[in-house]
Design a protein around this motif. Structure first.
Motif, PDB file in Angstrom:
ATOM      1  N   LYS A   1       0.830  -1.214   0.000  1.00  0.00           N
ATOM      2  CA  LYS A   1       0.000   0.000   0.000  1.00  0.00           C
ATOM      3  C   LYS A   1       0.858   1.254   0.000  1.00  0.00           C
ATOM      4  CE  LYS A   1      -2.522  -1.464   3.534  1.00  0.00           C
ATOM      5  NZ  LYS A   1      -3.569  -1.503   4.585  1.00  0.00           N
TER       6      LYS A   1
ATOM      7  N   ARG B   1       1.135   4.126  -2.986  1.00  0.00           N
ATOM      8  CA  ARG B   1       0.978   5.568  -2.778  1.00  0.00           C
ATOM      9  C   ARG B   1       2.197   6.327  -3.280  1.00  0.00           C
ATOM     10  NH1 ARG B   1      -1.546   3.975   2.231  1.00  0.00           N
ATOM     11  NH2 ARG B   1       0.451   4.207   3.318  1.00  0.00           N
TER      12      ARG B   1
ATOM     13  N   ARG C   1       2.095   8.863  -6.415  1.00  0.00           N
ATOM     14  CA  ARG C   1       2.439  10.261  -6.167  1.00  0.00           C
ATOM     15  C   ARG C   1       3.549  10.727  -7.112  1.00  0.00           C
ATOM     16  NH1 ARG C   1       4.229   9.755  -1.385  1.00  0.00           N
ATOM     17  NH2 ARG C   1       2.173   9.789  -0.383  1.00  0.00           N
TER      18      ARG C   1
END
Length: 315
Positions: free
Chosen positions: A298, A302, A306
């Motif tokens: 996870k 991210r 990003r």
């Protein structure tokens, strides 16, 4: 493709999951959705494991192999099943049928061995953490993964050769949604006791034995985890193993229903549901299990998302 001399049936008719015509479109939508989720989830794990340095570890090397395997595994069955939902007469040529049987078995055996390799990786990581990088070096990981694929091919080849020696002179109606060996053996016009014996002993070697090895491996892992003094350390150790234990339970549990039972026991609907679970449902659930329960995945998702967004905005 395989060729054989004793088969006189040119094609097989697949009964499918149900004979109800009013359910075909609904089932098509359901399994198309499952297939797309499987492809997206497993491709995502492969992509993340390649682009994010955080996931350049032996654990994610094996997970990447598992994801690629699951894509192949479900693609061996689902596309043809989707097509048959839209057809009145669900036929498959003899060549295609036996090829599907062989490929499906090869991939299934490979997954059995791969799950065992992943258990060994977790054992080394928790029971010998100081020596983890030395033991689980890249060449060992590649060799273990390669052995899994080769083992799957060999076991499948043995069973396929034995099956192709049988005469298939009719009937040609396969009470299944794809060509799986136990179901095909029911249609042979000869004694299949030898084939069933070979299949049973292969199942012991590739499923039952690895399952018990994994069981004892995790007994040692749990023993080591209980020696960790901090609750946080114990929780983190359990977390790294929980996903794998869940996947092993789902996959091996349904494999046992099909391949580890008396040769005369045959319940068509039970077979279909068990095969459906380990061939379609489990490959779909694997990426969800590993991503929803894994903080590293996870976080990597991210971070990578990003970076991609920032790179896109600055370009």
């Amino acid at each position: 493709m395989f060729t054989w001399n004793s088969t006189t049936v040119d094609e097989f008719i697949l009964v499918g999951l149900t004979g109800r015509q009013d359910m075909q479109i609904l089932l098509f939508i359901v399994f198309l959705t499952c297939y797309l989720v499987t492809l997206i989830g497993n491709v995502l794990i492969i992509w993340l494991s390649n682009v994010n340095p955080r996931l350049h570890t032996p654990m994610y090397f094996f997970l990447k192999n598992l994801s690629f395997l699951d894509i192949c595994y479900t693609s061996c069955v689902v596309p043809n099943m989707l097509i048959n939902f839209l057809l009145v007469k669900k036929t498959i040529s003899s060549n295609a049928c036996f090829t599907q049987m062989s490929v499906h078995m090869s991939l299934g055996v490979t997954e059995c061995f791969l799950l065992l390799s992943m258990a060994y990786d977790r054992y080394v990581a928790i029971c010998s953490p100081l020596h983890y990088t030395k033991i689980m070096h890249p060449m060992l990981c590649i060799s273990m993964a390669g052995a899994c694929w080769v083992g799957g091919f060999i076991v499948s080849l043995i069973n396929t050769v034995y099956t192709l020696q049988l005469p298939f002179c009719g009937p040609n109606i396969v009470n299944h949604f794809f060509c799986e060996e136990p179901t095909l053996l029911e249609l042979a016009c000869a004694d299949t006791s030898l084939n069933k014996t070979v299949l049973f002993f292969c199942a012991i070697i590739v499923a039952l034995a690895p399952f018990f090895i994994i069981f004892f491996t995790y007994a040692n892992i749990i023993s080591s985890i209980m020696k960790i003094r901090t609750t946080g350390g114990q929780r983190k150790a359990f977390s790294t193993c929980a996903s794998h234990v869940l996947v092993v339970t789902l996959f091996y549990g349904t494999i046992f229903v099909i391949y580890l039972r008396p040769g005369t026991v045959h319940v068509a609907n039970q077979d279909k549901m068990a095969t459906l679970f380990y061939s379609v449902i489990t490959p779909m659930l694997n990426p969800l299990i590993y991503t929803l329960r894994n903080k590293d995945v996870k976080l990597a998702l991210r971070e990578t998302t990003r970076k991609k967004v920032i790179s896109y905005l600055l370009s």
